[in-house]
Design a protein around this motif. Structure first.
Motif, PDB file in Angstrom:
ATOM      1  N   LYS A   1      -4.519 -23.901  -7.072  1.00 36.09           N
ATOM      2  CA  LYS A   1      -3.809 -23.838  -8.343  1.00 36.09           C
ATOM      3  C   LYS A   1      -3.620 -22.402  -8.841  1.00 36.09           C
ATOM      4  O   LYS A   1      -2.707 -22.126  -9.623  1.00 36.09           O
ATOM      5  N   ARG A   2      -4.445 -21.496  -8.376  1.00 31.79           N
ATOM      6  CA  ARG A   2      -4.370 -20.117  -8.867  1.00 31.79           C
ATOM      7  C   ARG A   2      -3.169 -19.362  -8.322  1.00 31.79           C
ATOM      8  O   ARG A   2      -2.889 -18.243  -8.769  1.00 31.79           O
TER       9      ARG A   2
ATOM     10  N   VAL B   1       3.280 -34.087  -4.826  1.00 32.14           N
ATOM     11  CA  VAL B   1       2.680 -35.421  -4.831  1.00 32.14           C
ATOM     12  C   VAL B   1       1.648 -35.544  -5.950  1.00 32.14           C
ATOM     13  O   VAL B   1       1.535 -36.586  -6.592  1.00 32.14           O
ATOM     14  N   GLY B   2       0.889 -34.503  -6.177  1.00 28.52           N
ATOM     15  CA  GLY B   2      -0.140 -34.540  -7.209  1.00 28.52           C
ATOM     16  C   GLY B   2      -1.151 -33.439  -6.994  1.00 28.52           C
ATOM     17  O   GLY B   2      -1.025 -32.607  -6.083  1.00 28.52           O
ATOM     18  N   SER B   3      -2.155 -33.428  -7.830  1.00 27.36           N
ATOM     19  CA  SER B   3      -3.221 -32.420  -7.719  1.00 27.36           C
ATOM     20  C   SER B   3      -4.575 -33.108  -7.783  1.00 27.36           C
ATOM     21  O   SER B   3      -4.754 -34.118  -8.477  1.00 27.36           O
ATOM     22  N   VAL B   4      -5.524 -32.558  -7.058  1.00 24.67           N
ATOM     23  CA  VAL B   4      -6.907 -33.047  -7.062  1.00 24.67           C
ATOM     24  C   VAL B   4      -7.803 -31.824  -7.112  1.00 24.67           C
ATOM     25  O   VAL B   4      -7.744 -30.977  -6.209  1.00 24.67           O
ATOM     26  N   GLY B   5      -8.593 -31.722  -8.152  1.00 29.37           N
ATOM     27  CA  GLY B   5      -9.460 -30.558  -8.281  1.00 29.37           C
ATOM     28  C   GLY B   5      -8.652 -29.289  -8.415  1.00 29.37           C
ATOM     29  O   GLY B   5      -7.757 -29.178  -9.251  1.00 29.37           O
ATOM     30  N   ASN B   6      -8.932 -28.339  -7.554  1.00 25.45           N
ATOM     31  CA  ASN B   6      -8.273 -27.027  -7.609  1.00 25.45           C
ATOM     32  C   ASN B   6      -7.101 -26.906  -6.639  1.00 25.45           C
ATOM     33  O   ASN B   6      -6.637 -25.794  -6.374  1.00 25.45           O
ATOM     34  N   HIS B   7      -6.617 -28.023  -6.093  1.00 23.76           N
ATOM     35  CA  HIS B   7      -5.514 -27.982  -5.138  1.00 23.76           C
ATOM     36  C   HIS B   7      -4.329 -28.817  -5.630  1.00 23.76           C
ATOM     37  O   HIS B   7      -4.504 -29.851  -6.271  1.00 23.76           O
ATOM     38  N   VAL B   8      -3.128 -28.332  -5.250  1.00 22.38           N
ATOM     39  CA  VAL B   8      -1.881 -29.058  -5.515  1.00 22.38           C
ATOM     40  C   VAL B   8      -1.308 -29.468  -4.180  1.00 22.38           C
ATOM     41  O   VAL B   8      -1.253 -28.664  -3.228  1.00 22.38           O
ATOM     42  N   PHE B   9      -0.842 -30.727  -4.072  1.00 23.50           N
ATOM     43  CA  PHE B   9      -0.432 -31.289  -2.788  1.00 23.50           C
ATOM     44  C   PHE B   9       1.061 -31.626  -2.802  1.00 23.50           C
ATOM     45  O   PHE B   9       1.606 -32.067  -3.815  1.00 23.50           O
ATOM     46  N   TYR B  10       1.693 -31.429  -1.620  1.00 25.04           N
ATOM     47  CA  TYR B  10       3.147 -31.626  -1.446  1.00 25.04           C
ATOM     48  C   TYR B  10       3.397 -32.396  -0.162  1.00 25.04           C
ATOM     49  O   TYR B  10       2.598 -32.427   0.758  1.00 25.04           O
TER      50      TYR B  10
END
Length: 221
Positions: A200-201, A211-220
């Motif tokens: 996310k940084r 697609v979405g985010s979980v914790g400190n990651h964004v997913f595609y």
């Protein structure tokens, strides 16, 4: 002829000895008993030694291999018996260990460990599914190790290697458990069919479907 007294004694002894028969030794000869003894010795009869019934009739060959226990099950088989309705934490607790099993699972666990070891179990699961979904997509190498070592994809990879892993650590053992869960598709990803992610940084400006985010990651994808 006149014999001297000495000669006469010699002749008498010779005549007397010729009339005494020598002692004969037979099977019926009685044992000698000392004069005045009241003890009569008994005859000892030797008996053949018979084999004991307690002895084994057939000795086992020490060179023969030990028979395997037919009821013994492999660790992999026991892993498949995990309740599919259990929570992610319960599955991780059941599968936690330091040995992934083989090279492919080692690569999957390493990707999860280095990319998300500080994330929640759900975050680690999402990262593991990205690696597995890439291998199954046809757009990336078709193995976990191929995905992991593809040039320019994971920053912790250096050529065909990555840093050493503290295998006794809880984080590595969690990553091994997550890898097994992903490989056997035991738990759905919270960001299904994602093929990319970033922290996310950073803002890479990707033109992909988020697609979405979980914790400190964004997913595609």
């Amino acid at each position: 002829m006149i014999l001297s007294f000495r000669s006469a004694l010699t002749v008498f002894a010779a005549l007397t000895a010729s009339q005494v028969a020598p002692a004969q030794v037979t099977n019926e000869a009685e044992p000698l008993i000392a004069n005045g003894s009241s003890v009569i010795p008994t005859q000892v009869v030797l008996q053949p030694i018979e084999a004991s019934a307690a002895l084994p009739q057939k000795l086992e060959d020490p060179l023969q291999p030990v028979a395997e226990n037919p009821t013994q099950t492999s660790e992999y088989a026991s892993e498949l018996e995990i309740d599919p309705h259990a929570s992610l934490a319960e599955k991780v607790a059941a599968l936690r260990g330091s040995d992934p099993g083989d090279r492919e699972m080692e690569c999957l666990a390493a990707g999860i460990y280095f990319e998300s070891k500080s994330e929640s179990l759900a975050g680690q699961l999402a990262v593991g599914h990205v690696i597995a979904d890439r291998a199954a997509s046809g757009r990336f190498p078709s193995s976990y190790c191929g995905v992991l070592f593809q040039r320019g994809q994971f920053s912790f990879v250096r050529g065909k290697s990555y840093p050493s892993v503290p295998r006794s650590s809880r984080q590595w053992q969690d990553a091994v458990a997550i890898a097994k869960i992903v490989d056997q598709n035991m738990h759905e990803s919270p960001v299904a069919k994602s093929l990319f992610f970033h922290a996310k940084r950073v803002s890479p400006g990707w033109r992909m479907k988020r697609v979405g985010s979980v914790g400190n990651h964004v997913f595609y994808r």
